[in-house]
Design a protein around this motif. Structure first.
Motif: not given
Length: 118
Positions: A39, A80-81, A83-84, A89, A93-94, A98
């Motif tokens: 990320a 996309a990456l 939040p995870v 998360q 959610k990712g 994204g």
């Protein structure tokens, strides 16, 4: 319309360039998992590509589209990456973050194609 579209693109590139570089450099100090490191690399990449696209707007207009496509991909991957891997998360959610980012970045790339034709 052309000036407005170009102005929005420049503001978007300025904001993502600043965030990508400043926050990306900061994240290198605490990115300790593989996901965080990926990320962070993609964040730095979209920061660099933002600056390159801004420079290309003034000097190498033919290169802008390719730089924007790379910027959109790196930006989408980061959003996309992050939040995870940073926020803990869920994967969904990712995916949602994204997807929304891909839509907005895609509109920016498409907007450039429309603006640059006229």
């Amino acid at each position: 319309m052309r000036v407005l579209g170009l102005g929005v693109l420049v503001l978007l590139l300025l904001a993502t360039g600043y965030n990508g570089l400043v926050e990306g450099v900061s994240a290198t100090h605490y990115a300790d998992t593989g996901g965080m490191q990926v990320a962070t690399v993609t964040q730095l990449l979209y920061g660099v590509l933002s600056v390159a696209a801004l420079l290309a707007l003034g000097f190498r207009r033919r290169r802008v589209h390719g730089l924007l496509v790379g910027w959109a991909i790196a930006l989408t991957a980061t959003m996309a990456l992050a939040p995870v891997v940073y926020g803990g998360q869920s994967l969904w959610k990712g995916v949602l973050a994204g997807s929304v980012t891909a839509l907005i970045a895609g509109l920016a790339v498409r907007g450039w194609k429309l603006v640059s034709r006229s």
